[in-house]
Motif scaffolding. Structure first.
Motif, PDB file in Angstrom:
ATOM      1  N   PRO A  44       0.827  -1.212   0.000  1.00 38.61           N
ATOM      2  CA  PRO A  44       0.000   0.000   0.000  1.00 38.61           C
ATOM      3  C   PRO A  44       0.860   1.261   0.000  1.00 38.61           C
ATOM      4  O   PRO A  44       1.808   1.377   0.788  1.00 38.61           O
ATOM      5  CB  PRO A  44      -0.782  -0.105   1.322  1.00 38.61           C
ATOM      6  CG  PRO A  44      -0.552  -1.466   1.849  1.00 38.61           C
ATOM      7  CD  PRO A  44       0.650  -2.028   1.205  1.00 38.61           C
ATOM      8  N   GLN A  45       0.530   2.193  -0.888  1.00 39.96           N
ATOM      9  CA  GLN A  45       1.296   3.434  -1.006  1.00 39.96           C
ATOM     10  C   GLN A  45       1.261   4.256   0.287  1.00 39.96           C
ATOM     11  O   GLN A  45       2.189   4.988   0.599  1.00 39.96           O
ATOM     12  CB  GLN A  45       0.749   4.285  -2.154  1.00 39.96           C
ATOM     13  CG  GLN A  45       1.231   3.831  -3.513  1.00 39.96           C
ATOM     14  CD  GLN A  45       2.749   3.763  -3.585  1.00 39.96           C
ATOM     15  OE1 GLN A  45       3.438   4.736  -3.305  1.00 39.96           O
ATOM     16  NE2 GLN A  45       3.281   2.593  -3.916  1.00 39.96           N
ATOM     17  N   GLU A  46       0.161   4.153   1.045  1.00 36.37           N
ATOM     18  CA  GLU A  46       0.004   4.983   2.244  1.00 36.37           C
ATOM     19  C   GLU A  46       1.161   4.771   3.213  1.00 36.37           C
ATOM     20  O   GLU A  46       1.573   5.684   3.923  1.00 36.37           O
ATOM     21  CB  GLU A  46      -1.312   4.668   2.979  1.00 36.37           C
ATOM     22  CG  GLU A  46      -2.562   4.982   2.189  1.00 36.37           C
ATOM     23  CD  GLU A  46      -2.931   3.849   1.253  1.00 36.37           C
ATOM     24  OE1 GLU A  46      -3.073   2.710   1.728  1.00 36.37           O
ATOM     25  OE2 GLU A  46      -3.071   4.093   0.038  1.00 36.37           O
ATOM     26  N   LEU A  47       1.681   3.534   3.225  1.00 37.69           N
ATOM     27  CA  LEU A  47       2.787   3.251   4.136  1.00 37.69           C
ATOM     28  C   LEU A  47       3.982   4.139   3.822  1.00 37.69           C
ATOM     29  O   LEU A  47       4.606   4.709   4.717  1.00 37.69           O
ATOM     30  CB  LEU A  47       3.184   1.780   4.032  1.00 37.69           C
ATOM     31  CG  LEU A  47       2.189   0.786   4.601  1.00 37.69           C
ATOM     32  CD1 LEU A  47       2.688  -0.635   4.377  1.00 37.69           C
ATOM     33  CD2 LEU A  47       1.986   1.039   6.075  1.00 37.69           C
ATOM     34  N   TYR A  48       4.293   4.262   2.527  1.00 38.60           N
ATOM     35  CA  TYR A  48       5.433   5.100   2.144  1.00 38.60           C
ATOM     36  C   TYR A  48       5.162   6.559   2.467  1.00 38.60           C
ATOM     37  O   TYR A  48       6.035   7.286   2.934  1.00 38.60           O
ATOM     38  CB  TYR A  48       5.726   4.939   0.652  1.00 38.60           C
ATOM     39  CG  TYR A  48       6.285   3.602   0.299  1.00 38.60           C
ATOM     40  CD1 TYR A  48       7.573   3.252   0.671  1.00 38.60           C
ATOM     41  CD2 TYR A  48       5.526   2.670  -0.404  1.00 38.60           C
ATOM     42  CE1 TYR A  48       8.107   2.016   0.349  1.00 38.60           C
ATOM     43  CE2 TYR A  48       6.046   1.430  -0.725  1.00 38.60           C
ATOM     44  CZ  TYR A  48       7.327   1.104  -0.350  1.00 38.60           C
ATOM     45  OH  TYR A  48       7.845  -0.125  -0.657  1.00 38.60           O
ATOM     46  N   GLU A  49       3.918   6.999   2.211  1.00 37.14           N
ATOM     47  CA  GLU A  49       3.586   8.396   2.481  1.00 37.14           C
ATOM     48  C   GLU A  49       3.706   8.700   3.971  1.00 37.14           C
ATOM     49  O   GLU A  49       4.264   9.726   4.361  1.00 37.14           O
ATOM     50  CB  GLU A  49       2.179   8.707   1.957  1.00 37.14           C
ATOM     51  CG  GLU A  49       2.191   8.954   0.451  1.00 37.14           C
ATOM     52  CD  GLU A  49       0.827   8.769  -0.185  1.00 37.14           C
ATOM     53  OE1 GLU A  49      -0.177   8.819   0.549  1.00 37.14           O
ATOM     54  OE2 GLU A  49       0.783   8.582  -1.416  1.00 37.14           O
ATOM     55  N   THR A  85       9.662  -1.898   2.414  1.00 37.68           N
ATOM     56  CA  THR A  85       9.719  -2.761   1.232  1.00 37.68           C
ATOM     57  C   THR A  85      10.143  -4.186   1.587  1.00 37.68           C
ATOM     58  O   THR A  85       9.451  -5.145   1.239  1.00 37.68           O
ATOM     59  CB  THR A  85      10.696  -2.180   0.198  1.00 37.68           C
ATOM     60  OG1 THR A  85      10.412  -0.791   0.035  1.00 37.68           O
ATOM     61  CG2 THR A  85      10.539  -2.873  -1.133  1.00 37.68           C
ATOM     62  N   VAL A  86      11.284  -4.318   2.271  1.00 38.85           N
ATOM     63  CA  VAL A  86      11.814  -5.667   2.522  1.00 38.85           C
ATOM     64  C   VAL A  86      10.852  -6.524   3.350  1.00 38.85           C
ATOM     65  O   VAL A  86      10.523  -7.639   2.952  1.00 38.85           O
ATOM     66  CB  VAL A  86      13.216  -5.597   3.158  1.00 38.85           C
ATOM     67  CG1 VAL A  86      13.664  -6.967   3.618  1.00 38.85           C
ATOM     68  CG2 VAL A  86      14.206  -5.020   2.165  1.00 38.85           C
ATOM     69  N   PRO A  87      10.357  -6.014   4.490  1.00 32.07           N
ATOM     70  CA  PRO A  87       9.462  -6.885   5.271  1.00 32.07           C
ATOM     71  C   PRO A  87       8.181  -7.259   4.520  1.00 32.07           C
ATOM     72  O   PRO A  87       7.741  -8.404   4.583  1.00 32.07           O
ATOM     73  CB  PRO A  87       9.120  -6.060   6.518  1.00 32.07           C
ATOM     74  CG  PRO A  87      10.004  -4.883   6.491  1.00 32.07           C
ATOM     75  CD  PRO A  87      10.627  -4.749   5.163  1.00 32.07           C
ATOM     76  N   LEU A  88       7.612  -6.288   3.793  1.00 30.52           N
ATOM     77  CA  LEU A  88       6.358  -6.608   3.113  1.00 30.52           C
ATOM     78  C   LEU A  88       6.576  -7.469   1.882  1.00 30.52           C
ATOM     79  O   LEU A  88       5.673  -8.147   1.418  1.00 30.52           O
ATOM     80  CB  LEU A  88       5.627  -5.318   2.720  1.00 30.52           C
ATOM     81  CG  LEU A  88       4.970  -4.615   3.907  1.00 30.52           C
ATOM     82  CD1 LEU A  88       4.328  -3.321   3.484  1.00 30.52           C
ATOM     83  CD2 LEU A  88       3.919  -5.529   4.527  1.00 30.52           C
ATOM     84  N   LEU A  89       7.784  -7.432   1.361  1.00 31.70           N
ATOM     85  CA  LEU A  89       8.080  -8.215   0.165  1.00 31.70           C
ATOM     86  C   LEU A  89       8.646  -9.592   0.526  1.00 31.70           C
ATOM     87  O   LEU A  89       8.879 -10.418  -0.351  1.00 31.70           O
ATOM     88  CB  LEU A  89       9.088  -7.441  -0.700  1.00 31.70           C
ATOM     89  CG  LEU A  89       9.008  -7.603  -2.214  1.00 31.70           C
ATOM     90  CD1 LEU A  89       7.629  -7.261  -2.709  1.00 31.70           C
ATOM     91  CD2 LEU A  89      10.038  -6.746  -2.894  1.00 31.70           C
ATOM     92  N   ALA A  90       8.861  -9.837   1.815  1.00 26.26           N
ATOM     93  CA  ALA A  90       9.539 -11.060   2.236  1.00 26.26           C
ATOM     94  C   ALA A  90       8.961 -12.337   1.618  1.00 26.26           C
ATOM     95  O   ALA A  90       9.722 -13.187   1.153  1.00 26.26           O
ATOM     96  CB  ALA A  90       9.563 -11.149   3.758  1.00 26.26           C
TER      97      ALA A  90
END
Lengths: 310, 301
Positions: free
Chosen positions: A195-200, A217-222
């Motif tokens: 979700p983009q909101e996390l980055y924002e 990125t890394v944890p969510l992409l694990a």
């Protein structure tokens, strides 16, 4: 009437069973035949053959564990093949995944002409297994080839990539990295799901790109990283044609390209040592199973799936 | 209002938000430019070897090495003619052989894998879970492990030096990847279709043929395309089973270029290499969208 006996009982049960299962097994039949004749049958057969001495001409001769004893205690080439294959897997897979992730991140978030880039980056993966590319690679890494010409442009002096055992494996590592397309596509799909909101939110908290990468990125992409890792590892253990063509079929120079698969092929089909080659095949199977199991086992420490977090 | 008079307290929320947005847009623009430079340079490096091969296929042998240029000084078109006839058997034969093996393999794969996938995705039968688990396990098995017993089996059947060992396994759903891909697709189709057809008295065969198949053309096409590419490129299978040069497929024939002593044949060798990947390139250009979706869906190779 006589049909009320146990026979009729079995008849109706049989009938019911058939009616319930007939269509399923009918559609499954080709696969079932293939599974027994071409998968499980051969696996068991090669287990049996691995305990024999067999040169095709004379019938297999049972020798117990001799093949394995010879392999582990005497056979220098077996250890060399293991070492080369592990070296290839351990170096090429992480580099390929890092590269794939880097490019996927550059492609993420609606860049213009994404379709073109995606296609261009994927093209090598589709051609990478072909003999044409293996032949091309041999010439690129020739002493007078493209790679050394480029190095010379920058004032360097390239080595004899193909004939110097210290460098030959790098030709295949570069070939593997060149085919980063499919993990890249899978990473892209994974990145889209974050979700983009996390980055924002992180930006408002003044998190830099490095922080965002490691904290979001890394944890969510694990799970996707894990999937790619397992897939690419198995693929790397199995790779054959590149090493076969570039080494001229033998694993030369000085066995520095003696991939496990190349060694196995030569034992079986050049020297007709089918029993010993079957033992090698089983070792390969166990290694791949072991690595897959390790990946799955360690995954619970670093891979967390969305729905588990509650 | 001069800048000096602004104190943090005077900035309205709207101004802070605007400043933040502007800074972000500026950063994004710079990052976007950097990204494009990175992507363009990377894709040029990626594609350069292939372009170099194409250029080399048109150069005279003495201009291939040490030359990084992509535009031949003189076009040596006869490389293609020379390459086509460089081996004792002409490439017409090799391309025909490859076509026969590939077309039959694709047909076999699509039919048998869609059968199995239909059974797993849509039909109920006892033992289904076990078979499914076994099917997924075969995904992991390296071809090298089953190769020797398969070879011995085909040797006993007298099939070595024919195309049967390359084709028959395809009709027996040997590639679990495709089964998996199709199962994923079939599961997305609404079950009500099957149920309605069943109530209308359709047999499972009729449902497969009249409902599932027509609705799954994208999945079938994806499997067919991958099957085409992998069979066309397959090297180990033909290497093991084909010994007579008249039976060679294109990859085996290409390999003879480097194993034969004809050293000064680089131009023709590259010419044939280019021709050998041409069908794959065409397929890729035409079906790019399906191929890329197929990978994202199943994590194929």
């Amino acid at each position: 009437m006589w049909c009320a006996g146990p026979g009729a009982y079995w008849d109706t049960r049989m009938h019911k069973f058939l009616r319930r299962n007939f269509a399923g097994y009918a559609f499954l039949l080709p696969w079932l035949i293939g599974f027994f004749l071409l998968a499980i049958g051969p696996i068991l057969a090669s287990l049996y053959l691995s305990f024999t001495k067999y040169n095709v001409v004379r019938p297999p001769q049972w020798i117990g564990l001799d093949n394995y004893a010879y392999m582990f205690q005497m056979d220098q080439r077996f250890w060399k093949a293991l070492q080369v294959t592990f070296q290839f897997v351990v170096i090429s897979v992480p580099l390929k995944l890092i590269f794939a992730l880097g490019v996927a991140m550059a492609l993420d978030k609606g860049i213009r002409a994404i379709g073109w880039y995606r296609a261009l980056f994927y093209l090598p993966s589709i051609l990478g297994g072909s003999i044409a590319v293996a032949i091309l690679w041999r010439q690129l890494f020739n002493y007078d080839g493209v790679i050394n010409s480029v190095l010379r442009l920058f004032g360097g002096d390239g080595p004899y990539w193909l004939s110097d055992p210290r460098y030959s494996l790098w030709t295949l590592i570069v070939l593997a990295i060149w085919q980063f397309g499919s993990p890249m596509l899978i990473f892209l799909a994974g990145l889209r799901a974050i979700p983009q909101e996390l980055y924002e939110a992180a930006e408002i908290d003044a998190a830099g790109p490095v922080r965002k990468f490691f904290a979001i990125t890394v944890p969510l992409l694990a799970p996707v990283i894990f999937f790619n890792l397992v897939l690419q590892m198995i693929e790397a253990f199995k790779s054959f044609s590149g090493a076969f063509i570039i080494s001229g079929g033998t694993g030369a120079p000085l066995d520095s390209l003696l991939f496990f698969t190349v060694y196995l092929y030569n034992e079986a089909f050049a020297f007709l040592r089918m029993g010993y080659a079957s033992a090698l095949a089983w070792v390969l199977l166990l290694i791949i199973a072991l690595f897959t199991a390790i990946a799955f086992w360690t995954s619970k420490y670093w891979v967390h799936y969305e729905n588990e977090r509650g | 209002m001069s800048e000096a008079t602004i104190t943090p307290a005077m900035l309205s929320t709207a101004e802070v938000a605007r400043a933040y947005r502007e800074a972000k847009a500026k950063r994004a623009k710079r990052a976007g430019l950097l990204k494009h430079v990175f992507l363009i340079v990377t894709s040029l490096i990626m594609i350069y070897p292939l372009l170099w091969m194409l250029a080399s296929s048109l150069k005279p042998d003495n201009q291939i090495f040490g030359d990084l240029g992509l535009w031949p000084r003189e076009f040596q078109w006869q490389n293609y003619w020379a390459g086509w006839n460089a081996l004792p058997v002409s490439f017409t034969r090799f391309f025909w052989n490859s076509t026969v093996v590939t077309v039959l393999s694709v047909i076999g794969n699509v039919i048998s894998c869609s059968f199995a996938a239909y059974a797993f995705a849509r039909l109920e039968f006892s033992g289904k879970t076990i078979w499914f688990a076994l099917m997924m396990m075969t995904l992991m098995i390296p071809y090298h492990v089953v190769l020797i017993p398969q070879y011995l089996l085909f040797l006993n059947l007298g099939w070595v030096d024919t195309y049967l060992p390359l084709i028959v396994p395809r009709f027996l759903a040997g590639d679990a990847f495709f089964i998996f891909l199709m199962i994923q697709f079939f599961r997305q189709l609404p079950r009500e279709l099957d149920e309605a057809a069943m109530i209308d008295g359709c047999s499972p065969f009729k449902i497969y043929w009249a409902i599932i198949m027509p609705l799954s053309l994208p999945a079938m096409a994806t499997a067919a395309i991958f099957s085409f590419i992998w069979t066309w490129e397959d090297f180990l299978g033909p290497l093991v089973y084909l010994n007579n040069i008249e039976d060679y497929t294109v990859p085996l024939a290409l390999r003879s270029f480097i194993s034969s002593d004809g050293v000064s044949q680089y131009g023709p060798m590259f010419a044939m290499s280019i021709l050998s990947i041409l069908p794959i390139l065409l397929f890729f250009i035409i079906f790019q969208r399906l191929i890329i979706r197929g990978i994202a869906m199943s994590g194929l190779k």
